[in-house]
Scaffold this motif. Structure first.
Motif, PDB file in Angstrom:
ATOM      1  N   TYR A  85       0.833  -1.196   0.000  1.00 22.13           N
ATOM      2  CA  TYR A  85       0.000   0.000   0.000  1.00 22.13           C
ATOM      3  C   TYR A  85       0.865   1.242   0.000  1.00 22.13           C
ATOM      4  CZ  TYR A  85       1.006   0.059   5.019  1.00 22.13           C
ATOM      5  OH  TYR A  85       1.643   0.060   6.229  1.00 22.13           O
ATOM      6  N   ALA A  86       0.286   2.334  -0.437  1.00 18.59           N
ATOM      7  CA  ALA A  86       0.991   3.613  -0.457  1.00 18.59           C
ATOM      8  C   ALA A  86       0.003   4.752  -0.565  1.00 18.59           C
ATOM      9  CB  ALA A  86       1.973   3.669  -1.620  1.00 18.59           C
ATOM     10  N   ILE A  87       0.512   5.917  -0.337  1.00 15.90           N
ATOM     11  CA  ILE A  87      -0.213   7.141  -0.644  1.00 15.90           C
ATOM     12  C   ILE A  87       0.629   7.834  -1.722  1.00 15.90           C
ATOM     13  CG2 ILE A  87       0.890   8.419   1.227  1.00 15.90           C
ATOM     14  CD1 ILE A  87      -1.715  10.028   1.480  1.00 15.90           C
ATOM     15  N   TYR A  88      -0.039   8.267  -2.765  1.00 18.17           N
ATOM     16  CA  TYR A  88       0.617   8.970  -3.866  1.00 18.17           C
ATOM     17  C   TYR A  88       0.279  10.448  -3.747  1.00 18.17           C
ATOM     18  CZ  TYR A  88       1.245  10.885  -8.546  1.00 18.17           C
ATOM     19  OH  TYR A  88       1.612  11.666  -9.612  1.00 18.17           O
ATOM     20  N   VAL A  89       1.331  11.281  -3.729  1.00 16.47           N
ATOM     21  CA  VAL A  89       1.149  12.734  -3.656  1.00 16.47           C
ATOM     22  C   VAL A  89       1.897  13.344  -4.842  1.00 16.47           C
ATOM     23  CG1 VAL A  89       1.491  14.814  -2.266  1.00 16.47           C
ATOM     24  CG2 VAL A  89       1.080  12.621  -1.125  1.00 16.47           C
ATOM     25  N   PRO A  90       1.166  13.854  -5.838  1.00 15.76           N
ATOM     26  CA  PRO A  90       1.836  14.459  -6.988  1.00 15.76           C
ATOM     27  C   PRO A  90       2.526  15.757  -6.595  1.00 15.76           C
ATOM     28  CG  PRO A  90      -0.536  14.750  -7.163  1.00 15.76           C
ATOM     29  CD  PRO A  90      -0.286  13.893  -5.951  1.00 15.76           C
ATOM     30  N   LEU A  91       3.741  15.935  -7.079  1.00 17.08           N
ATOM     31  CA  LEU A  91       4.496  17.151  -6.770  1.00 17.08           C
ATOM     32  C   LEU A  91       4.326  18.236  -7.814  1.00 17.08           C
ATOM     33  CD1 LEU A  91       7.849  15.628  -5.484  1.00 17.08           C
ATOM     34  CD2 LEU A  91       5.928  16.478  -4.151  1.00 17.08           C
ATOM     35  N   GLY A  92       3.814  17.869  -8.974  1.00 20.66           N
ATOM     36  CA  GLY A  92       3.692  18.844 -10.061  1.00 20.66           C
ATOM     37  C   GLY A  92       5.013  18.968 -10.787  1.00 20.66           C
ATOM     38  N   PRO A  93       5.109  19.914 -11.707  1.00 26.58           N
ATOM     39  CA  PRO A  93       6.343  20.072 -12.480  1.00 26.58           C
ATOM     40  C   PRO A  93       7.515  20.514 -11.582  1.00 26.58           C
ATOM     41  CG  PRO A  93       4.568  21.469 -13.351  1.00 26.58           C
ATOM     42  CD  PRO A  93       4.061  20.826 -12.100  1.00 26.58           C
ATOM     43  N   LEU A  94       8.655  19.922 -11.822  1.00 22.85           N
ATOM     44  CA  LEU A  94       9.858  20.279 -11.061  1.00 22.85           C
ATOM     45  C   LEU A  94      10.852  20.963 -11.983  1.00 22.85           C
ATOM     46  CD1 LEU A  94      10.348  16.974  -9.049  1.00 22.85           C
ATOM     47  CD2 LEU A  94       9.288  19.092  -8.259  1.00 22.85           C
ATOM     48  N   ALA A  95      11.459  22.012 -11.508  1.00 22.28           N
ATOM     49  CA  ALA A  95      12.470  22.728 -12.293  1.00 22.28           C
ATOM     50  C   ALA A  95      13.745  21.891 -12.372  1.00 22.28           C
ATOM     51  CB  ALA A  95      12.760  24.074 -11.660  1.00 22.28           C
ATOM     52  N   ALA A  96      14.405  21.956 -13.506  1.00 21.98           N
ATOM     53  CA  ALA A  96      15.642  21.186 -13.702  1.00 21.98           C
ATOM     54  C   ALA A  96      16.789  21.816 -12.968  1.00 21.98           C
ATOM     55  CB  ALA A  96      15.960  21.079 -15.181  1.00 21.98           C
TER      56      ALA A  96
END
Length: 96
Positions: A85-96
């Motif tokens: 099991y897990a919880i998924y939390v999207p971080l959105g776009p990340l800067a390079a």
């Protein structure tokens, strides 16, 4: 980001109840596609959640961590089998 485990041993059981739900008036209530994951075995329980609205609870079969990290949602609302099991939390776009 995924936070979870590929083996769900809690307390004295390797088959704890895992279910999605929400906190209502301070108590856990099982609900489909809830924002809280409860993993419970006898006297022990673990609650996993995020304040971010776009997070999702992921339930899978035992040892199937690659399937967990490949998912961003889960149709499984409750499980009592040995699993991951897990919880998924999207971080959105990340800067390079």
């Amino acid at each position: 980001v995924w936070l979870g485990t590929s083996d769900d041993w809690i307390g004295s059981s390797d088959q704890p109840t895992k279910e999605q739900g929400s906190f209502v008036a301070g108590s856990f209530v099982a609900t489909a596609h809830g924002n809280v994951l409860r993993v419970e075995s006898g006297e022990e329980a673990v609650f996993v959640f995020s304040p971010q609205e776009s997070h999702a609870i992921i339930l899978q079969h035992y040892g199937n961590w690659p399937a967990v990290t490949a998912a961003t949602s889960s149709d499984l609302e409750r499980s009592t089998s040995d699993g991951a099991y897990a919880i998924y939390v999207p971080l959105g776009p990340l800067a390079a």
